[in-house]
Design an enzyme around this catalytic site. Sequence first.
Site, PDB file in Angstrom:
ATOM      1  CD1 TRP A   1       0.248  -0.969   3.296  1.00  0.00           C
ATOM      2  CD2 TRP A   1       0.396   1.252   3.160  1.00  0.00           C
ATOM      3  NE1 TRP A   1       0.990  -0.534   4.364  1.00  0.00           N
ATOM      4  CE2 TRP A   1       1.094   0.830   4.305  1.00  0.00           C
ATOM      5  CE3 TRP A   1       0.359   2.624   2.876  1.00  0.00           C
ATOM      6  CZ2 TRP A   1       1.746   1.714   5.163  1.00  0.00           C
ATOM      7  CZ3 TRP A   1       1.016   3.509   3.727  1.00  0.00           C
ATOM      8  CH2 TRP A   1       1.691   3.056   4.854  1.00  0.00           C
ATOM      9  CG  ASN A   2       5.059   1.286   1.161  1.00  0.00           C
ATOM     10  OD1 ASN A   2       4.822   0.525   0.219  1.00  0.00           O
ATOM     11  ND2 ASN A   2       6.249   1.375   1.707  1.00  0.00           N
TER      12      ASN A   2
ATOM     13  NE  ARG B   1      10.539  -1.226  -7.098  1.00  0.00           N
ATOM     14  CZ  ARG B   1      10.949  -1.099  -5.821  1.00  0.00           C
ATOM     15  NH1 ARG B   1      11.580   0.000  -5.441  1.00  0.00           N
ATOM     16  NH2 ARG B   1      10.712  -2.046  -4.956  1.00  0.00           N
TER      17      ARG B   1
ATOM     18  CE  LYS C   1      -3.167  -9.138  -3.213  1.00  0.00           C
ATOM     19  NZ  LYS C   1      -3.701  -7.891  -2.614  1.00  0.00           N
ATOM     20  N   PRO C   2      -3.212  -5.599  -6.228  1.00  0.00           N
ATOM     21  CG  PRO C   2      -4.717  -3.837  -6.520  1.00  0.00           C
ATOM     22  CD  PRO C   2      -4.436  -5.254  -6.954  1.00  0.00           C
ATOM     23  CB  ALA C   3      -2.026  -3.062  -0.796  1.00  0.00           C
TER      24      ALA C   3
ATOM     25  CB  SER D   1       5.620  -7.707   5.411  1.00  0.00           C
ATOM     26  OG  SER D   1       4.677  -8.720   5.131  1.00  0.00           O
TER      27      SER D   1
ATOM     28  CD  GLU E   1      12.854  -5.395  -4.767  1.00  0.00           C
ATOM     29  OE1 GLU E   1      13.313  -4.876  -3.728  1.00  0.00           O
ATOM     30  OE2 GLU E   1      13.526  -5.566  -5.790  1.00  0.00           O
TER      31      GLU E   1
ATOM     32  CB  CYS F   1      10.919  -0.940   1.960  1.00  0.00           C
ATOM     33  SG  CYS F   1      11.191  -0.218   0.335  1.00  0.00           S
TER      34      CYS F   1
ATOM     35  CD  GLU G   1       9.758  -2.659   7.284  1.00  0.00           C
ATOM     36  OE1 GLU G   1       9.066  -3.693   7.323  1.00  0.00           O
ATOM     37  OE2 GLU G   1      10.098  -2.118   6.223  1.00  0.00           O
TER      38      GLU G   1
ATOM     39  CB  SER H   1      14.270   5.183  -4.782  1.00  0.00           C
ATOM     40  OG  SER H   1      14.079   4.601  -3.514  1.00  0.00           O
TER      41      SER H   1
HETATM   42  P1  NAD Z   1       2.079  -6.837   3.289  1.00  0.00           P
HETATM   43  O1  NAD Z   1       3.126  -7.887   3.211  1.00  0.00           O
HETATM   44  O2  NAD Z   1       1.115  -6.897   4.396  1.00  0.00           O
HETATM   45  O3  NAD Z   1       1.206  -6.857   1.943  1.00  0.00           O
HETATM   46  C1  NAD Z   1       1.810  -6.780   0.672  1.00  0.00           C
HETATM   47  C2  NAD Z   1       0.851  -7.359  -0.357  1.00  0.00           C
HETATM   48  O4  NAD Z   1       0.659  -8.752  -0.081  1.00  0.00           O
HETATM   49  C3  NAD Z   1      -0.538  -6.739  -0.357  1.00  0.00           C
HETATM   50  O5  NAD Z   1      -1.023  -6.703  -1.680  1.00  0.00           O
HETATM   51  C4  NAD Z   1      -1.351  -7.716   0.487  1.00  0.00           C
HETATM   52  O6  NAD Z   1      -2.730  -7.679   0.192  1.00  0.00           O
HETATM   53  C5  NAD Z   1      -0.741  -9.030   0.050  1.00  0.00           C
HETATM   54  N1  NAD Z   1      -0.892 -10.125   1.029  1.00  0.00           N
HETATM   55  C6  NAD Z   1      -0.989 -10.041   2.371  1.00  0.00           C
HETATM   56  N2  NAD Z   1      -1.078 -11.275   2.904  1.00  0.00           N
HETATM   57  C7  NAD Z   1      -1.022 -12.151   1.876  1.00  0.00           C
HETATM   58  C8  NAD Z   1      -1.046 -13.578   1.776  1.00  0.00           C
HETATM   59  N3  NAD Z   1      -1.153 -14.361   2.842  1.00  0.00           N
HETATM   60  N4  NAD Z   1      -0.946 -14.120   0.552  1.00  0.00           N
HETATM   61  C9  NAD Z   1      -0.832 -13.360  -0.542  1.00  0.00           C
HETATM   62  N5  NAD Z   1      -0.800 -12.008  -0.523  1.00  0.00           N
HETATM   63  C10 NAD Z   1      -0.892 -11.410   0.680  1.00  0.00           C
HETATM   64  O7  NAD Z   1       2.845  -5.428   3.229  1.00  0.00           O
HETATM   65  P2  NAD Z   1       2.255  -3.944   3.294  1.00  0.00           P
HETATM   66  O8  NAD Z   1       1.831  -3.647   4.686  1.00  0.00           O
HETATM   67  O9  NAD Z   1       1.286  -3.711   2.188  1.00  0.00           O
HETATM   68  O10 NAD Z   1       3.574  -3.112   2.937  1.00  0.00           O
HETATM   69  C11 NAD Z   1       4.548  -2.818   3.873  1.00  0.00           C
HETATM   70  C12 NAD Z   1       5.720  -3.786   3.771  1.00  0.00           C
HETATM   71  O11 NAD Z   1       6.213  -3.785   2.435  1.00  0.00           O
HETATM   72  C13 NAD Z   1       6.889  -3.352   4.628  1.00  0.00           C
HETATM   73  O12 NAD Z   1       7.467  -4.468   5.232  1.00  0.00           O
HETATM   74  C14 NAD Z   1       7.846  -2.718   3.618  1.00  0.00           C
HETATM   75  O13 NAD Z   1       9.204  -2.718   4.006  1.00  0.00           O
HETATM   76  C15 NAD Z   1       7.613  -3.581   2.427  1.00  0.00           C
HETATM   77  N6  NAD Z   1       8.017  -2.886   1.205  1.00  0.00           N
HETATM   78  C16 NAD Z   1       9.148  -3.312   0.580  1.00  0.00           C
HETATM   79  C17 NAD Z   1       9.585  -2.645  -0.542  1.00  0.00           C
HETATM   80  C18 NAD Z   1      10.836  -3.071  -1.247  1.00  0.00           C
HETATM   81  O14 NAD Z   1      11.037  -2.622  -2.362  1.00  0.00           O
HETATM   82  N7  NAD Z   1      11.682  -3.903  -0.666  1.00  0.00           N
HETATM   83  C19 NAD Z   1       8.850  -1.553  -1.037  1.00  0.00           C
HETATM   84  C20 NAD Z   1       7.690  -1.163  -0.370  1.00  0.00           C
HETATM   85  C21 NAD Z   1       7.279  -1.845   0.759  1.00  0.00           C
END
Ligand code: NAD
Length: 485
Positions: free
Chosen positions: A158-159, A167, A182-184, A237, A258, A292, A389, A449
């Site tokens: 979502w962030n 990307r 599949k977006p957040a 995450s 990522e 992140c 984090e 970035s």
């Molecule tokens: P999240 O892991 O909760 O969700 C990410 C995505 O996965 C969302 O689309 C969510 O709906 C989906 N998802 C959640 N549970 C799932 C499951 N069991 N099976 C399949 N899909 C599932 O992360 P978030 O809260 O949306 O984003 C924050 C996290 O993302 C932080 O840890 C951040 O560091 C990381 N992040 C990393 C980068 C990078 O480039 N390394 C960039 C941005 C964010």
Amino acid sequence: MHNATTTPIPTHTDLHIAGRPAPAADGSRFPVHDPATGAAIAEVADAGVDDALRAVDAAYEAADRWAATPPRTRSELLCKAFDLMKNQGEELAHLITAESGKALPDARAEVAYAAEFFRWYAEEAVRATGSLTTAPSGGHHILVRHQPVGVCVLVTPWNFPAAMATRKIAPALAAGCTVVLKPASDTPLTALYVATLLEEAGVPPGVVNVVPARRSGTVVSALLHDPRVRKLSFTGSTEVGRVLLREAADRVVNVSMELGGNAPFLVFADADLDAAVEGALVAKMRNAGAACTAANRFYVQAPVAEEFGRRLAARMSALTVGPGAAPGTEVGPLINAAAVDKVDRLVWAALERGAKALTGGAHSGGAGCFYPPTVLSDIRPDDPILREELFGPVAPIVAFDSEEEAVDCANSTDMGLVSYVYTGDLARGLRLGERLESGMVGVNRGLVSDPAAPFGGIKQSGIGREGGHEGLLDYLEAKYVAVDW
Ligand code: NAD
């Protein structure tokens, strides 16, 4: 629909499959909220397994033709998408702010960053190379060419709802792959907007499909078990990444991950302290700390630790916190109440253990998911706050004596996305560029970035790279043909 500044927000709220908006097969929808007010701003179609598989049908049907589309044509379509995103930037920025809460200046910066992936990969689309060499034995020739991986599943957080989508989409399309995104579920509107923009640019139906889904575990699992899906590119995450790595293992699906970060920010006594404070502000406060790449652990050499803390606290406390779209806002809300609770809990526990709040330090209560910019000093190197984090506007400061100690502290986590170093000694900067255990290092720079550079982590921060030429390779398979003539 209107946001706080009465800018109209276009809302594509259906699934996007084969170039057409479609409701979920079972009619489900879910609300999207404005984190500044908690108000519902739209109802979005909630894909189930059948919908997700329909999206794979569309991506699979479009795949051969898209792979055979001349690279120059793919490049021109991506250029057109870049132009459209720049032209519609203000509208898109307001949409990002409305559903993610981020301050409008952050949303505008995200749009500029997101659009650049289209331009960079428009340029890369015509540069997928191969080679033809004579085998060392002289017995045959080795022809290597790169072919698109095929249908890709993209899962985004979502962030950065626009930039994390572009990307992935831009290199995938440049390479000749088709995608199901599949977006957040907190921020699906931006992804739907991006898909519509790509079709306006002329990308054929079926090449980009978007399936918002609240039942993300079930839907992504079904996608990964479909034999037509060849790749998963996930940003999110580490916890969810681990689950998806296991799911991907069943069919040995190609993966890019990522994942989370826990960036150290090192300041040496020989650094330009003003530049270090400005860099810290950028590294910490982009997106209210919910990045992140956010600096999470500040290690400052003892002779300047107090002064650095004082100056950083002065800059952080002067930032304007408020609804993302309100004029003058520099720090928006966190995404939801759970995110605020997590930050509040971590800060409170650190204060209990003896940390001092130089500014902020407590959730103000009240409406909206706001948390005040916070600087904590007197943190011990083993304090638990340094292991999580934070994903919020909190800067814990630890004092250190030697370079060796700083490197040990910086490398003491399982994460390895990015590290930052401020020093007046370039040799030290380059030396630490090698010694710090992360995929990226910012030397006298708080922002790493760049669409032209390979972004990604080591250790539990991920697998693979996005951006740069490396980002294109993640969507290509090297195919070797042995030829006798
Ligand atoms: P999240 O892991 O909760 O969700 C990410 C995505 O996965 C969302 O689309 C969510 O709906 C989906 N998802 C959640 N549970 C799932 C499951 N069991 N099976 C399949 N899909 C599932 O992360 P978030 O809260 O949306 O984003 C924050 C996290 O993302 C932080 O840890 C951040 O560091 C990381 N992040 C990393 C980068 C990078 O480039 N390394 C960039 C941005 C964010």
